[in-house]
Write an enzyme that holds these catalytic residues in place. Structure first.
Site, PDB file in Angstrom:
ATOM      1  N   LYS A   1      -7.805   2.362  42.535  1.00 39.61           N
ATOM      2  CA  LYS A   1      -8.281   1.867  41.293  1.00 39.61           C
ATOM      3  C   LYS A   1      -7.923   0.718  41.002  1.00 39.61           C
ATOM      4  CE  LYS A   1      -7.895   4.002  36.425  1.00 39.61           C
ATOM      5  NZ  LYS A   1      -7.256   4.820  35.625  1.00 39.61           N
TER       6      LYS A   1
ATOM      7  N   SER B   1     -10.508   7.829  33.268  1.00 35.22           N
ATOM      8  CA  SER B   1     -10.850   6.630  33.498  1.00 35.22           C
ATOM      9  C   SER B   1     -10.824   6.153  34.926  1.00 35.22           C
ATOM     10  CB  SER B   1      -9.852   5.466  32.937  1.00 35.22           C
ATOM     11  OG  SER B   1      -8.621   5.554  33.373  1.00 35.22           O
TER      12      SER B   1
ATOM     13  N   SER C   1      -6.843  10.820  33.037  1.00 33.90           N
ATOM     14  CA  SER C   1      -7.774   9.862  33.684  1.00 33.90           C
ATOM     15  C   SER C   1      -7.978  10.114  35.349  1.00 33.90           C
ATOM     16  CB  SER C   1      -7.235   8.445  33.459  1.00 33.90           C
ATOM     17  OG  SER C   1      -7.561   7.729  32.274  1.00 33.90           O
TER      18      SER C   1
END
Lengths: 470, 470
Positions: free
Chosen positions: A65, A140, A164
Site C-alpha cells: 500500500k 482505503s 481499511s
C-alpha cells in the site's frame, strides 16, 4: 495459495512469473497500482532464480500500500502533496518481508492518506473492483485488495484504521486481517490516525494471511506501542468444535442489505455444522462508535498531517514567499477535499473550548466500547458479523455524500476503537458481488479468529471464486 | 524594586546526554555542518515514530529532585501543535497536564541581602525545535535557513512563580539554577543555546508582557531593565501596558512587540499516543539516593570543614568545577590560603580573560600555595606566576627561576650562609688547610638555619663562594 506458489517458483522462474504479473498490470483497467518497482523486483527475482533462498516468502512478489515506507520507492499516500517523496528507509514490515525473501513489486492505490471507504479520493483516480469495473473496490486499501482479487499480485499489505483492510477484502472477495493493535510495528507506516491503525495482510486464503502475519508480526523497539508478542500458526487447523460464537445484535437488522445478512447467517450455520455454537450478545455502545471514531481519527489526522508543509520533501508550488503564504498554498493545492475536510474537523475538535466536548468525550466512548468487547468475550470466544452492511457500490455513487460513506464503516470502526483483531473473509455473494464475513476476537486472539476462518474456508468454495477481469 | 513582578520560563538543554530525546542521533553537533546530525525520527519523516530516551527522563527527575519538586508517578507526553519551519512534524512533543516535576523551590540571595526561596511552578520535558539562521536580522532577512541538528534535543522547561523582584534577582536565580544543573552533570552551560530564557514581567497592578528567547544571563538583566523602564514610563504617561509577547533585540538593547494577546496561539494540546506511558515512581528513590552534594550543602561544608568565610565558600561552590579544583588544592596545601588565592585572585584573572577554571592546572595551584606558605615567593610574585601561566604557560618552578621571583628566598639563604661562615671559624680554617669536607659542616649549619627549605647544592656553592672570598 502462497504455499503452492512457493513450491512452483523454484521449479519454474521467479523472473518469468513476475514479468507475467507486470504485463497483466500494464494492460489492466483496475488502476490498482500507483507505481511498479520493476527494476529492483526483477533484480531480486533474478537473484532468486540463481539461488533460491530459504525464507518464508522466498521469491514471492508482494504489493505494498502507498502509505507504507519503502526505501528507494516513492511513498506518496496517493496524495499530490507527497509526490516525489522517496523514503530513505524501509518500514519495519518491509524489512521483515525482505528478510524472508519476499519481492516488493510495487505500490498500490489507496484513498488519499487512507481517508475513505472506496479508494475514490486518491490523487491517481479510483481503483476499480475486479468483480464489476463500474464499482469501487472498497477502501482505503482498495489497490491492495483489487490486485490480489484480480490476480495481479499473489498477496499484498494494507493498513486498517477503521476498516481499511477488511472493507476492500470484503468488497473484493478476499481475506484481510486487522491485527491486534501493537502486534505489527507501525514504524514506517505514514500515520493517519496513529492510535487506531495497524498494518495487515490481504491474501487469497486464510493460510496465506497467517503466513504473512508470521513474517510481519513481532516486537519492534522503534514503535513504542509494539507489543512484546509474536504470532504463531499453532491451532490454525484445529477446527471449531466447541467454539462459542457471539452474534452482536447491534450488527444486524436495520441498514444491512438483505442478501448480505443472508450470506452471513448462512456462514454462521456452516460454522455451527462444523461444531461451533452461537448465541446472541450485545455491544450496547455500538451506536456511538462511528461518532467517536471520526472525532478521534480526524483529531489525530489534523496533527499527523501537519508535517506536510513542502519544506523538506514533497510538493512545491509557484515561487517561494513568506512562510505562512508558502506552506498554506502548498497545503491548499496538495491535499484533496476529503483530507481537507478531516483536517478542518479534527482541528476544530481539538480547539480550546471544544476539546472536552468532542475529543475527551470520544475517548470516554472509546473506553465504553472497549468494555463492551471485553464483556462479550467473557461469554464467547469470537464474534461474527457482516464486514460491511452493503456490497460494493458504484463509483461516484456516494463520494459526494460523505456522511453515507462514513456510515458504511459502522461494523469495522468499533474494532479499531477497541484495538482487537478482526478478519474479513468471503462468505457468499449478493448478486454478482462478494460478501465478507467478519470474525472478531479478543486482544491477541488472532489464533481463534483465523482458526475459525480456516475451518470455514475449508468447508466452503467462496475463496476459490475469482472474477474474470478483462 | 517593590513593585516589580518577574517570573521566568527557562529552557534547559540536557546536553550532557549522549543521544536526543526521541531518537538515537548524537547530541555532539555543535561543531558539525548543518543537518548532519539527523535521522528520519528527528526530521519527522512520514512514518517515523518517537521512542523515549530513558536517560533523559532520568536526568529530568534528577533536576526535579534537586529543585525540591514533587515527581509525577508516570510520564505523559502531549503534542503541542503549531506550524513553524523549525518544527518538522508540525507539532512539538511536550508535556502539559501532569508535568514531570511540580511545586519546588530554590534559595537565592535577595536584593535585601536576605536569602529566600523562589518557588518553582513546574518542570516539564520536551523536544527542542531546529534552529533558524536568518540572512540578516529577523525582520529584514531575505531568506532563512533551517538547521535540524538541534531538533529533538532533550529540553527541560522550568517555570518559576512570579517571585522575583528585580533584574538582579532574576540573574541570581539563573546563576543558582545553572550551578545546580552543572552539579548534577546533566548540563553544560558553555555550549551555544544551552539555556534560553523567557521572562514575564509586570509592575504591580498592571498587565504583564512576555519577553521571549533571551540568550545569556547578561541579556536577561538588560532585557528586564529595559522592559521595567518602558513600563514605568508608560505608567507615568497614564498609558496602559498591553499584554503581549516581545522580542529582545540584543543589538539595539530594546524589546519590540511581536505578538499581541488576541493573536495568541491555540496549541491544541492532546496526548501523544505514539509514546507509551512510563511508570517512573519506582525510579525515584534510587535517583534521590544518588543525587550529588548540591551548591548550598557544599558551601556549608566548606565553611565547617576548611574554616572558610561564607563569602569564600560561596564563591568557590557556585561552579562545580571550581569547587572540585579547590578541594584538590586544599587536600595538598593550606586550605585557607588556597581559598583566598582561588576565590580572590585566580577567579578574577580567569574572568578578566573570559576563561574557565579548566584553563588552569590544579597541580600548579598546589605549588603556588605551597611556595607562598613557605615564604619562598611574595604575593606579587604569586600573582605574576598566575598571569604568566595563563598567558604563556610553563610551570611555577620555571617561572620562579626565569623571572627571578624566588629572590626573597635567596636573600634569606645568603644571610644564613654569611652567619654560618662567621660562626664556624674552625671549619673555615680546616677548609683553608685543604680539607674540602670541612665545608659540609657549614652547609649543615645553613640548612639548620633555613629549616631545610634551602637547596643543599645551591647552599654548597654559596658557602664555597663566601669562604673563598673571606
Amino acid at each position: 495459495m502462497l504455499s503452492e506458489l512457493k513450491e512452483q517458483l523454484p521449479a519454474g522462474s521467479a523472473v518469468e512469473y513476475l514479468e507475467k504479473l507486470f504485463e497483466k498490470i500494464e494492460k489492466s483497467r483496475l488502476n490498482a497500482f500507483t507505481s511498479l518497482a520493476k527494476e529492483s523486483a526483477l533484480a531480486q527475482a533474478r537473484e532468486f532464480d540463481k539461488s533460491p533462498g530459504k525464507g518464508l516468502l522466498a521469491g514471492v512478489p508482494i504489493a505494498i500500500k502507498e502509505c507504507i515506507s519503502t526505501k528507494g520507492i516513492e511513498t506518496n499516500c496517493s496524495s499530490r502533496i507527497l509526490r516525489g517523496y522517496v523514503p530513505p528507509y524501509d518500514a519495519h514490515v518491509i524489512e521483515r518481508l525482505k528478510a524472508e525473501g519476499a519481492i516488493v513489486m510495487g505500490k498500490t492505490n489507496m484513498d488519499e492518506f487512507a481517508m475513505g471507504t472506496s479508494t475514490e479520493t486518491s490523487a491517481f483516480g479510483p481503483t476499480r473492483n475486479p468483480w464489476d469495473l463500474e464499482r469501487v473496490p472498497g477502501g482505503s486499501s482498495g489497490g491492495s485488495a483489487a490486485c490480489v482479487a484480480g490476480g495481479e499480485a499473489p498477496c499484498a499489505l494494507g493498513s486498517d484504521t477503521g476498516g481499511s483492510v477488511r472493507c476492500p477484502a470484503s468488497f473484493c472477495g478476499i481475506v484481510g486481517l486487522k491485527p491486534t493493535y501493537g502486534l505489527v510495528s507501525r514504524f514506517g507506516l505514514v500515520a493517519y490516525a496513529n492510535s487506531l491503525e495497524q498494518i495487515g495482510p490481504l491474501t487469497g486464503t486464510v493460510e496465506d494471511t497467517a503466513l504473512l502475519m508470521q513474517v510481519i508480526a513481532g516486537h519492534d523497539w522503534r514503535d513504542s506501542t509494539s507489543a512484546k508478542k509474536g504470532f504463531s500458526l499453532e491451532g490454525l487447523k484445529d477446527g471449531v468444535k466447541g467454539l462459542k460464537i457471539g452474534i452482536p445484535k447491534e450488527y444486524f437488522g436495520e441498514g444491512v442489505d438483505g442478501e448480505v445478512e443472508k450470506a452471513v447467517w448462512n456462514a454462521i450455520s456452516t460454522l455451527e455444522n462444523l461444531g461451533a455454537s452461537w448465541q446472541e450478545v450485545s455491544l450496547p455502545h455500538t451506536r456511538y462508535a462511528l461518532a467517536a471514531y471520526y472525532v478521534i481519527a480526524m483529531s489525530e489526522a489534523s496533527s499527523n498531517l501537519a508535517r506536510f508543509d513542502g519544506l523538506r520533501y514533497g510538493l512545491r508550488v509557484g515561487e517561494d514567499q513568506d512562510w505562512h503564504t508558502t506552506f498554506s498554498e502548498i497545503r491548499s493545492q496538495g491535499f484533496g477535499p476529503e483530507v481537507k475536510r478531516r483536517i478542518l474537523l479534527g482541528t476544530y475538535a481539538l480547539s480550546a473550548g471544544y476539546y472536552g466536548r468532542y475529543y475527551l468525550k470520544a475517548l470516554k466512548v472509546r473506553t465504553l466500547i472497549k468494555n463492551d468487547f471485553q464483556n462479550a468475550f467473557k461469554q464467547v470466544d469470537i464474534l461474527a458479523s457482516p464486514t460491511m452492511p452493503i456490497p460494493a457500490f458504484k463509483i461516484g455513487e456516494r463520494i459526494n455524500d460523505p456522511l453515507s460513506l462514513y456510515m458504511a464503516d459502522v461494523f469495522t470502526v468499533p474494532i479499531n476503537l477497541a484495538g482487537v483483531p478482526a478478519v474479513s473473509l468471503p462468505c457468499g455473494f449478493a448478486g454478482h458481488l462478494p460478501v465478507g464475513l467478519q470474525l472478531m476476537g479478543p486482544h491477541f486472539g488472532e489464533a481463534a479468529v483465523l482458526g475459525a476462518a480456516q475451518a470455514f474456508e475449508e468447508a466452503t468454495p467462496f475463496h476459490e471464486a475469482r472474477p474474470e477481469v478483462i | 524594586m517593590e513593585d516589580v513582578i518577574i517570573g521566568l520560563e527557562i529552557h534547559v538543554q540536557l546536553n550532557r546526554l549522549q543521544s536526543k530525546m526521541f531518537c538515537g542521533c548524537s547530541t555532539a553537533y555543535h561543531n558539525s555542518p548543518p543537518n548532519s546530525h539527523t535521522c528520519p525520527v528527528c526530521l519527522g519523516l512520514p512514518g517515523s515514530l518517537p521512542v523515549i530516551n530513558r536517560k533523559a527522563v532520568e536526568y529530568g527527575i534528577k533536576v526535579g529532585l534537586a529543585l525540591n519538586c514533587r515527581i509525577e508517578e508516570e510520564t505523559l507526553f502531549y503534542r503541542k501543535n503549531y506550524y513553524y519551519p523549525d518544527l518538522p512534524k508540525g507539532f512539538q512533543i511536550s508535556q502539559y497536564d501532569f508535568p514531570l516535576a511540580t511545586q519546588g523551590q530554590i534559595m537565592i540571595l535577595g536584593d535585601d541581602g536576605i536569602e529566600r526561596d523562589i518557588r518553582i511552578n513546574r518542570a516539564h520535558m520536551e523536544e527542542d525545535p531546529g534552529r533558524l539562521v536568518h540572512a540578516g536580522t529577523i525582520d529584514r532577512a531575505k531568506y532563512t535557513m533551517v538547521d535540524y541538528n538541534r531538533c529533538g534535543m532533550a529540553l527541560l522547561e522550568i517555570v518559576t512563580e512570579p517571585d522575583l523582584r528585580s533584574p538582579k534577582e532574576a540573574r541570581a536565580f539563573l546563576d543558582k539554577l545553572k550551578s545546580i544543573l552543572e552539579y548534577l552533570d546533566v548540563f553544560d552551560g558553555s555550549l551555544e543555546g544551552a539555556m534560553r530564557v523567557d521572562a514575564n514581567i509586570s509592575l504591580k497592578g498592571g498587565d504583564r508582557t512576555e519577553v521571549k528567547n533571551i540568550s545569556g544571563f547578561k541579556g536577561v538583566e538588560k532585557a528586564l531593565s529595559y522592559e521595567i523602564t518602558r513600563q514605568r514610563n508608560l505608567k507615568r504617561r497614564n498609558i496602559k501596558v498591553v499584554q503581549e509577547t516581545r522580542h529582545f533585540d540584543e543589538v539595539r538593547n530594546i524589546t519590540v512587540s511581536i505578538r499581541s494577546k488576541v493573536e495568541a496561539h491555540d496549541y491544541r494540546y492532546f496526548p501523544e499516543c505514539d509514546l507509551a506511558v512510563m511508570r517512573i515512581a519506582p525510579w525515584v528513590p534510587a535517583i534521590r539516593e544518588a543525587l550529588p552534594e548540591l551548591p548550598d550543602a557544599k558551601r556549608q561544608r566548606f565553611v565547617s570543614q576548611y574554616g572558610l568565610t561564607d563569602d569564600h565558600a560561596k564563591s568557590l561552590t557556585s561552579e562545580i568545577k571550581v569547587a572540585n579544583f579547590y578541594e584538590f588544592v586544599a587536600g595538598q596545601a593550606s586550605p585557607k590560603l588556597a581559598a583566598v588565592w582561588i576565590a580572590d585572585v585566580l577567579k578574577g584573572e580567569l574572568n578578566y580573560r573570559d576563561r574557565g577554571i579548566d584553563a588552569f592546572r590544579a597541580e600548579h595551584m598546589v605549588e603556588i600555595v605551597d611556595l607562598l606558605e613557605k615564604g619562598r615567593i611574595t604575593e606579587d610574585g604569586a600573582v605574576a606566576i598566575i598571569r604568566e601561566l595563563l598567558d604563556k604557560g610553563g610551570s611555577p618552578q620555571e617561572i620562579v627561576k626565569s623571572k627571578g621571583l624566588g629572590k626573597a628566598e635567596d636573600e634569606t639563604v645568603r644571610k644564613a650562609v654569611k652567619e654560618a661562615v662567621a660562626e664556624s671559624a674552625a671549619a673555615v680554617a680546616d677548609y683553608k688547610a685543604g680539607s674540602e669536607r670541612a665545608l659540609n659542616y657549614i652547609v649543615g649549619q645553613v640548612m639548620k638555619k633555613t629549616r631545610g627549605k634551602a637547596d643543599a647544592g645551591e647552599v654548597h656553592r654559596l658557602v664555597k663562594e663566601e669562604v673563598d672570598r673571606a
